[in-house]
Design an enzyme around this catalytic site. Sequence first.
Site, PDB file in Angstrom:
ATOM      1  N   GLU A 247       1.285  -1.141  14.025  1.00 17.92           N
ATOM      2  CA  GLU A 247       0.310  -0.287  13.252  1.00 17.92           C
ATOM      3  C   GLU A 247      -0.638  -0.002  13.683  1.00 17.92           C
ATOM      4  O   GLU A 247      -1.643  -1.409  14.263  1.00 17.92           O
ATOM      5  CB  GLU A 247       0.002  -0.860  11.361  1.00 17.92           C
ATOM      6  CG  GLU A 247       1.424  -0.687  10.707  1.00 17.92           C
ATOM      7  CD  GLU A 247       0.766  -0.783   9.327  1.00 17.92           C
ATOM      8  OE1 GLU A 247      -0.314  -1.299   8.791  1.00 17.92           O
ATOM      9  OE2 GLU A 247       2.089  -1.998   8.328  1.00 17.92           O
TER      10      GLU A 247
ATOM     11  N   LYS B 105      -3.516   7.314   6.912  1.00 13.89           N
ATOM     12  CA  LYS B 105      -3.877   7.775   8.111  1.00 13.89           C
ATOM     13  C   LYS B 105      -2.953   8.421   8.563  1.00 13.89           C
ATOM     14  O   LYS B 105      -2.958   8.108  10.106  1.00 13.89           O
ATOM     15  CB  LYS B 105      -4.247   5.585   8.115  1.00 13.89           C
ATOM     16  CG  LYS B 105      -4.575   4.945   7.593  1.00 13.89           C
ATOM     17  CD  LYS B 105      -4.996   3.932   8.143  1.00 13.89           C
ATOM     18  CE  LYS B 105      -5.716   3.045   7.786  1.00 13.89           C
ATOM     19  NZ  LYS B 105      -5.665   2.867   5.886  1.00 13.89           N
TER      20      LYS B 105
ATOM     21  N   ASN C 156      -0.180  -5.456  13.678  1.00 13.74           N
ATOM     22  CA  ASN C 156      -0.905  -4.799  12.681  1.00 13.74           C
ATOM     23  C   ASN C 156      -2.683  -4.818  12.726  1.00 13.74           C
ATOM     24  O   ASN C 156      -3.317  -6.027  12.742  1.00 13.74           O
ATOM     25  CB  ASN C 156      -0.180  -4.296  11.479  1.00 13.74           C
ATOM     26  CG  ASN C 156       0.787  -4.120  10.938  1.00 13.74           C
ATOM     27  OD1 ASN C 156       1.848  -3.858  11.835  1.00 13.74           O
ATOM     28  ND2 ASN C 156       1.177  -4.563  10.109  1.00 13.74           N
TER      29      ASN C 156
ATOM     30  N   ASP D 231       0.869  -1.817   0.045  1.00 12.82           N
ATOM     31  CA  ASP D 231      -0.008  -0.087  -0.160  1.00 12.82           C
ATOM     32  C   ASP D 231       0.759   1.120  -0.194  1.00 12.82           C
ATOM     33  O   ASP D 231       0.156   1.985   0.887  1.00 12.82           O
ATOM     34  CB  ASP D 231      -0.709  -0.287   1.500  1.00 12.82           C
ATOM     35  CG  ASP D 231      -1.822   0.973   1.138  1.00 12.82           C
ATOM     36  OD1 ASP D 231      -2.694   1.664   0.357  1.00 12.82           O
ATOM     37  OD2 ASP D 231      -2.075   1.611   2.365  1.00 12.82           O
TER      38      ASP D 231
ATOM     39  N   ASN E  91       6.816  -7.073   6.658  1.00 11.30           N
ATOM     40  CA  ASN E  91       5.837  -6.645   6.946  1.00 11.30           C
ATOM     41  C   ASN E  91       3.982  -7.601   6.407  1.00 11.30           C
ATOM     42  O   ASN E  91       4.062  -7.896   5.279  1.00 11.30           O
ATOM     43  CB  ASN E  91       5.461  -5.454   6.166  1.00 11.30           C
ATOM     44  CG  ASN E  91       4.424  -4.985   7.201  1.00 11.30           C
ATOM     45  OD1 ASN E  91       4.112  -4.905   7.887  1.00 11.30           O
ATOM     46  ND2 ASN E  91       3.264  -4.206   5.790  1.00 11.30           N
ATOM     47  N   GLU E  92       3.506  -7.960   6.995  1.00 15.11           N
ATOM     48  CA  GLU E  92       2.460  -8.347   6.698  1.00 15.11           C
ATOM     49  C   GLU E  92       2.934  -9.301   5.827  1.00 15.11           C
ATOM     50  O   GLU E  92       2.020  -9.770   4.673  1.00 15.11           O
ATOM     51  CB  GLU E  92       1.796  -7.219   6.518  1.00 15.11           C
ATOM     52  CG  GLU E  92       1.111  -6.871   7.481  1.00 15.11           C
ATOM     53  CD  GLU E  92      -0.358  -5.342   7.034  1.00 15.11           C
ATOM     54  OE1 GLU E  92      -0.642  -6.117   6.180  1.00 15.11           O
ATOM     55  OE2 GLU E  92      -0.836  -5.379   8.120  1.00 15.11           O
TER      56      GLU E  92
ATOM     57  N   TYR F  32     -10.554  -1.386   9.212  1.00 14.94           N
ATOM     58  CA  TYR F  32     -11.125  -2.448   8.404  1.00 14.94           C
ATOM     59  C   TYR F  32     -12.236  -3.430   8.734  1.00 14.94           C
ATOM     60  O   TYR F  32     -12.964  -4.055   8.420  1.00 14.94           O
ATOM     61  CB  TYR F  32     -10.607  -3.398   7.701  1.00 14.94           C
ATOM     62  CG  TYR F  32      -9.278  -2.306   7.117  1.00 14.94           C
ATOM     63  CD1 TYR F  32      -9.330  -1.857   5.987  1.00 14.94           C
ATOM     64  CD2 TYR F  32      -7.800  -1.708   7.542  1.00 14.94           C
ATOM     65  CE1 TYR F  32      -8.965  -0.543   5.084  1.00 14.94           C
ATOM     66  CE2 TYR F  32      -6.996  -1.441   6.522  1.00 14.94           C
ATOM     67  CZ  TYR F  32      -7.807  -0.957   4.901  1.00 14.94           C
ATOM     68  OH  TYR F  32      -6.368   0.472   4.627  1.00 14.94           O
TER      69      TYR F  32
ATOM     70  N   TRP G  20      -0.320   4.029  12.599  1.00 16.43           N
ATOM     71  CA  TRP G  20      -0.168   3.772  11.298  1.00 16.43           C
ATOM     72  C   TRP G  20      -0.283   5.301  10.672  1.00 16.43           C
ATOM     73  O   TRP G  20      -2.103   5.467  10.750  1.00 16.43           O
ATOM     74  CB  TRP G  20      -0.838   3.093  10.887  1.00 16.43           C
ATOM     75  CG  TRP G  20      -0.523   2.869   9.030  1.00 16.43           C
ATOM     76  CD1 TRP G  20      -1.437   3.201   7.983  1.00 16.43           C
ATOM     77  CD2 TRP G  20       1.247   2.112   8.493  1.00 16.43           C
ATOM     78  NE1 TRP G  20      -0.528   2.870   7.171  1.00 16.43           N
ATOM     79  CE2 TRP G  20       0.698   2.693   7.430  1.00 16.43           C
ATOM     80  CE3 TRP G  20       1.928   1.878   9.082  1.00 16.43           C
ATOM     81  CZ2 TRP G  20       1.731   1.815   6.548  1.00 16.43           C
ATOM     82  CZ3 TRP G  20       2.728   1.989   8.315  1.00 16.43           C
ATOM     83  CH2 TRP G  20       3.080   1.375   7.057  1.00 16.43           C
TER      84      TRP G  20
HETATM   85  C1  GCB Z   1      -1.579  -2.496   6.725  1.00 17.87           C
HETATM   86  C2  GCB Z   1      -0.420  -2.391   5.689  1.00 17.87           C
HETATM   87  C3  GCB Z   1       0.353  -0.964   5.481  1.00 17.87           C
HETATM   88  C4  GCB Z   1      -1.318  -0.241   4.824  1.00 17.87           C
HETATM   89  C5  GCB Z   1      -1.761  -0.301   6.576  1.00 17.87           C
HETATM   90  C6  GCB Z   1      -3.467   0.621   6.192  1.00 17.87           C
HETATM   91  O1  GCB Z   1      -1.549  -3.387   7.244  1.00 17.87           O
HETATM   92  O2  GCB Z   1       1.495  -2.473   6.213  1.00 17.87           O
HETATM   93  O3  GCB Z   1       1.848  -1.080   4.484  1.00 17.87           O
HETATM   94  O4  GCB Z   1      -0.592   0.848   4.253  1.00 17.87           O
HETATM   95  O5  GCB Z   1      -2.204  -1.388   6.412  1.00 17.87           O
HETATM   96  O6  GCB Z   1      -3.363   2.115   5.855  1.00 17.87           O
HETATM   97  O7  GCB Z   1      -3.852  -0.148   5.617  1.00 17.87           O
END
Ligand code: GCB
Length: 607
Positions: free
Chosen positions: A506, A570, A468, A163, A414-415, A474, A551
């Site tokens: 995050e 964000k 995160n 992202d 990451n993830e 979400y 985040w």
């Molecule tokens: C996440 C990712 C990050 C995204 C964020 C989002 O989990 O690690 O890169 O920008 O979510 O804002 O969706």
Amino acid sequence: MLKPQASETRELVNLDGVYRFKVDFDRAGHRQEWFKTALETDLEMGVPASYNDVFPDKAVRNHVGYVWYQREVRVPRGWAGERIHLRLDSATHEGMVWVNDVLVAEHTGGYMPFSADITEHVTPGQISRLTISVNNELTQATIPPGSITVSEDGRRQQSYLHDFYNYAGLHRSLWLYSTPSVTVDDITVVTGFEGTTGTVDYTIATANGTGIEAIRVTLRNADGAEVAATEGAEGTLVIDGVVLWKPGAAYLYSLTAEIHDGGRLVDSYTLPVGVRTVEVSGKEFLINGEPFYFTGFGMHEDHVAIGKGHSNAQMVNDFQLLDWVGANSFRTSHYPYAEEVMEFADRHGIVVIDETAAVGLHLGFGAVFGGIAKKTYVEGGVDANTAANHRQAITELVARDKNHPSVVIWSIANEPNGSEEGAREYFQPLAELTRQLDPTRPVGYVNVMFDTPDKELLGDLFDVIMLNRYYGWYLNNGDLETAEQVLEKELREWEAKYGKPMIMTEYGPDTMPGFHSIYEQPWSEEYQAAFLAMYHRVFDRVDAMVGEQVWNFADFQTSNGIMRVDGNKKGVFTRDRRPKPAAYALRQRWTALAGVKNGSDKTITNP
Ligand code: GCB
């Protein structure tokens, strides 16, 4: 890997500036050997910067493939008899470098430096042509991965599962530097202390020596006074009355490694050294034996117009805002940042979670956006090719950043998909590799919200649990009451499962600056503040929580999509670094938290 520097025996010339620039729309450059003559182009491009947002031309911004940079370079005439090197601090994602007609270096991986010895290809005092082709393509074998499709009218289109916008170009500085032929090639330091006595264990690798040269090592304090000295390629420097490097109170010694040959100084390199220890003990994260609680952000190298280009002024501004908001740490989400950033963190006592560019290793993500969930650990997915590049990414990161006192955790991904069959087989060797390369720092990976503790397969391979979570965004969007319950329940499950220190790496909602709502509606500035306050209440109730990184520090550019309006919103600061109200709330909390130890009396009143 040592950063080039000027010393008694070395010289350094910066090659930033304005380069001739050409977009290789027809993929003809290599075939037509564009490096052999002056690039036929009217365009010029500033370096360092991403090229994407610089030209008012959709075709340039969306280009998938090569672009070319070129300039003339005059090697200083005084460098006759020296070894001459060229260094690119990065080329995103793949760089090929020619000096005159000769290919001198190639490197894949967009966030790491690489260099070439070009002594045989240049003449001191004379001008040489420097040409660089930079490819921005991401494939299933690159880190980060991506895929390319060709549209019916022949346009190549890049997609990827991370992202942030796939900015490309020469994002960091280029250097020309001289060294003697016998050099200090690498230095590794490991620091420790016992009471008021500090120790610096060092290892020095030399290149091209005969083995009979003498190595002298001197350690000076911040005032330049010698505090310890010794000889040999390996050893320990002992410091009486050591001043430790502490979060928020950096102190740097400088270690000078010298090679002497028959009384003559052959090479000299000076490395800043912070004396500190890092350790995980039970549910605590200890720096210098004291519990540390991370406050701060996941960040991005992302600015208007220059994209991911490094700018010293923007960097200082970002660090000033971190200081203003009371943050003591950040994560280099989702790739290694410029070395200048790491050095700044060293000098100012900011704690860093240092992350590789392994982001988007979860092929099930497609389903979240209405597509098909693919399996991740299959051939053509995250497979042996990915693993080989991932190993390279880890190896290069540790080689570059191992001596930074600010770095306290290696985050190797990451993830990624952490719950599918194959995840352990993929990650176990990588965790082992990281520990083998650096036995002194805790290692972790950042867990995605689908991989709840009942499903996740990796936590025992790592020292810290980094999560995160987006309950209230979400999931449970607009319902912070439910979000609070699920978040707390899940954190307690993690705590029970592993009993390791946990950091929320995050959390945060998209927030439109200027949108207000007395109903705490999602996207409003009030919702962002309420969302963060809710998370903080939960963190303060869970013992194993040793950190919170919101985040994101600032709004940032992403690829197009129905989830994003001119990027991810964000940020606690806007993309041009203006505070949203949440910034003031964080400032109040983090300033109050500063100095409060984990566990004992962490409870504070939320703003
Ligand atoms: C996440 C990712 C990050 C995204 C964020 C989002 O989990 O690690 O890169 O920008 O979510 O804002 O969706």
